[in-house]
Design a protein around this motif. Structure first.
Motif, PDB file in Angstrom:
ATOM      1  N   LYS A   1       0.985  -1.320   0.019  1.00 13.15           N
ATOM      2  CA  LYS A   1       0.134   0.004  -0.031  1.00 13.15           C
ATOM      3  C   LYS A   1       0.860   1.105   0.204  1.00 13.15           C
ATOM      4  O   LYS A   1       0.601   2.474   0.303  1.00 13.15           O
ATOM      5  CB  LYS A   1      -1.151  -0.185   1.869  1.00 13.15           C
ATOM      6  CG  LYS A   1      -2.063  -1.216   1.103  1.00 13.15           C
ATOM      7  CD  LYS A   1      -3.154  -1.129   2.297  1.00 13.15           C
ATOM      8  CE  LYS A   1      -4.015  -2.156   1.832  1.00 13.15           C
ATOM      9  NZ  LYS A   1      -4.610  -1.899   2.877  1.00 13.15           N
ATOM     10  N   HIS A   2       1.738   0.848   0.008  1.00  6.13           N
ATOM     11  CA  HIS A   2       2.959   2.566   0.153  1.00  6.13           C
ATOM     12  C   HIS A   2       2.656   2.825  -1.498  1.00  6.13           C
ATOM     13  O   HIS A   2       2.657   2.716  -2.177  1.00  6.13           O
ATOM     14  CB  HIS A   2       4.705   2.109  -0.007  1.00  6.13           C
ATOM     15  CG  HIS A   2       5.421   2.487   0.286  1.00  6.13           C
ATOM     16  ND1 HIS A   2       5.671   3.513  -0.627  1.00  6.13           N
ATOM     17  CD2 HIS A   2       5.680   3.286   1.952  1.00  6.13           C
ATOM     18  CE1 HIS A   2       6.421   4.802   0.251  1.00  6.13           C
ATOM     19  NE2 HIS A   2       6.560   4.121   0.959  1.00  6.13           N
ATOM     20  N   LEU A   3       2.641   4.193  -0.245  1.00  5.27           N
ATOM     21  CA  LEU A   3       2.333   5.467  -2.533  1.00  5.27           C
ATOM     22  C   LEU A   3       3.198   4.713  -3.533  1.00  5.27           C
ATOM     23  O   LEU A   3       3.442   4.970  -4.444  1.00  5.27           O
ATOM     24  CB  LEU A   3       3.207   6.750  -1.614  1.00  5.27           C
ATOM     25  CG  LEU A   3       2.901   8.199  -3.004  1.00  5.27           C
ATOM     26  CD1 LEU A   3       1.073   7.847  -3.577  1.00  5.27           C
ATOM     27  CD2 LEU A   3       2.919   8.771  -2.241  1.00  5.27           C
TER      28      LEU A   3
ATOM     29  N   HIS B   1      15.711   4.998  10.545  1.00  4.63           N
ATOM     30  CA  HIS B   1      15.275   5.914   9.795  1.00  4.63           C
ATOM     31  C   HIS B   1      14.505   5.728   8.077  1.00  4.63           C
ATOM     32  O   HIS B   1      13.720   6.318   7.586  1.00  4.63           O
ATOM     33  CB  HIS B   1      15.727   7.499   9.432  1.00  4.63           C
ATOM     34  CG  HIS B   1      15.078   7.982  10.593  1.00  4.63           C
ATOM     35  ND1 HIS B   1      15.905   7.537  12.167  1.00  4.63           N
ATOM     36  CD2 HIS B   1      14.369   8.622  11.705  1.00  4.63           C
ATOM     37  CE1 HIS B   1      15.761   8.514  12.704  1.00  4.63           C
ATOM     38  NE2 HIS B   1      15.023   8.968  12.606  1.00  4.63           N
ATOM     39  N   LEU B   2      14.885   4.481   7.956  1.00  7.36           N
ATOM     40  CA  LEU B   2      14.626   3.413   5.755  1.00  7.36           C
ATOM     41  C   LEU B   2      13.436   2.849   6.902  1.00  7.36           C
ATOM     42  O   LEU B   2      14.011   1.962   7.728  1.00  7.36           O
ATOM     43  CB  LEU B   2      16.383   3.633   6.017  1.00  7.36           C
ATOM     44  CG  LEU B   2      17.247   4.092   5.864  1.00  7.36           C
ATOM     45  CD1 LEU B   2      18.899   3.661   5.226  1.00  7.36           C
ATOM     46  CD2 LEU B   2      16.917   5.476   4.411  1.00  7.36           C
ATOM     47  N   LYS B   3      13.125   2.609   5.036  1.00  7.22           N
ATOM     48  CA  LYS B   3      12.547   1.600   5.343  1.00  7.22           C
ATOM     49  C   LYS B   3      12.595   0.563   4.488  1.00  7.22           C
ATOM     50  O   LYS B   3      12.237   1.180   3.038  1.00  7.22           O
ATOM     51  CB  LYS B   3      10.655   2.632   5.086  1.00  7.22           C
ATOM     52  CG  LYS B   3       9.573   1.023   5.201  1.00  7.22           C
ATOM     53  CD  LYS B   3       8.393   2.148   5.399  1.00  7.22           C
ATOM     54  CE  LYS B   3       7.116   0.867   5.239  1.00  7.22           C
ATOM     55  NZ  LYS B   3       6.035   0.896   5.298  1.00  7.22           N
TER      56      LYS B   3
ATOM     57  N   ASN C   1       7.353   5.495 -10.399  1.00 10.84           N
ATOM     58  CA  ASN C   1       7.220   6.002  -9.147  1.00 10.84           C
ATOM     59  C   ASN C   1       7.618   6.531  -8.344  1.00 10.84           C
ATOM     60  O   ASN C   1       7.191   7.408  -7.639  1.00 10.84           O
ATOM     61  CB  ASN C   1       6.389   4.466  -9.096  1.00 10.84           C
ATOM     62  CG  ASN C   1       5.142   4.293  -9.610  1.00 10.84           C
ATOM     63  OD1 ASN C   1       4.399   4.314 -10.530  1.00 10.84           O
ATOM     64  ND2 ASN C   1       4.488   3.245  -9.173  1.00 10.84           N
ATOM     65  N   ILE C   2       9.566   5.970  -8.685  1.00  6.69           N
ATOM     66  CA  ILE C   2      10.306   6.343  -7.396  1.00  6.69           C
ATOM     67  C   ILE C   2      10.414   7.953  -7.713  1.00  6.69           C
ATOM     68  O   ILE C   2      10.780   8.453  -6.764  1.00  6.69           O
ATOM     69  CB  ILE C   2      11.281   5.917  -8.006  1.00  6.69           C
ATOM     70  CG1 ILE C   2      10.732   3.837  -7.133  1.00  6.69           C
ATOM     71  CG2 ILE C   2      12.669   6.149  -6.990  1.00  6.69           C
ATOM     72  CD1 ILE C   2      12.070   2.675  -7.640  1.00  6.69           C
TER      73      ILE C   2
END
Length: 195
Positions: free
Chosen positions: A105-107, A138-140, A191-192
């Motif tokens: 679901k991430h943008l 902080h990085l996913k 998208n990126i």
């Protein structure tokens, strides 16, 4: 590199290549996104010298996309958050290795293209290299894949907010996929860029 430029230009994406002088003096804030090419930190003295300007760009609201970098990238303060490579580096050599979206679901998987498992079909040569082994909280991580018999590699696409902007590291081999015309890779790369 030139083939990637041509591929993106054919889709109406406007961009400029930054010279050493640009890295030192240009208003980076005028760019929606900045893409750092494979191994650029190792190859460009100017990029190393002015690397803080790119982190400031992120702090000011920009999107910085860093493609895979070799060992000389680690521990030099070029990235906004700490990370570590494995040695030998983590990579996925099978271009058909199953890729899983860790947060569908991430943008980055939704806009402007809906990314689906079939977008990882038809890749060429490999999935990627120089995936991070460990990284700051902080990085996913957003994707996972592995060669047969090996553990899942989650350090190939990481996204992190920093102040007003976004930092993205990708070890996935877009530099091979885009010139080869791999549609799914192009959809994901757009998208990126849009993030």
């Amino acid at each position: 590199k030139e083939n990637i430029v041509g591929t993106l230009a054919s889709f109406g994406i406007n961009f400029a290549k930054l010279s050493g002088e640009d890295m030192a003096y240009a208003d980076l804030g005028r760019f929606d996104a900045i893409v750092i090419g494979p191994n650029a930190y190792l190859l460009s003295e100017n990029l190393r010298k002015y690397s803080q300007r790119f982190l400031d760009y992120v702090d000011g609201g920009g999107t910085l996309i860093v493609q895979f970098q070799g060992y000389g990238f680690e521990g030099k303060g070029f990235a906004p958050y700490s990370f570590r490579y494995n040695q030998p580096h983590d990579r996925v050599t099978n271009e058909n290795a199953k890729v899983s979206m860790l947060d569908p679901k991430h943008l980055i998987f939704q806009y402007p293209n809906a990314i689906r498992p079939e977008d990882f079909h038809g890749w060429v040569h490999d999935r990627g290299m120089y995936f991070f082994r460990e990284w700051d909280k902080h990085l996913k991580p957003l994707l996972s894949c592995a060669d047969a018999g090996e553990e899942q590699q989650e350090g190939g696409l990481l996204v992190g907010a920093r102040n007003r902007g976004t930092y993205i590291y990708t070890g996935y081999s877009f530099y091979r996929q885009l010139p080869a015309g791999v549609a799914g890779a192009l959809r994901l790369f757009v998208n990126i860029l849009s993030l």
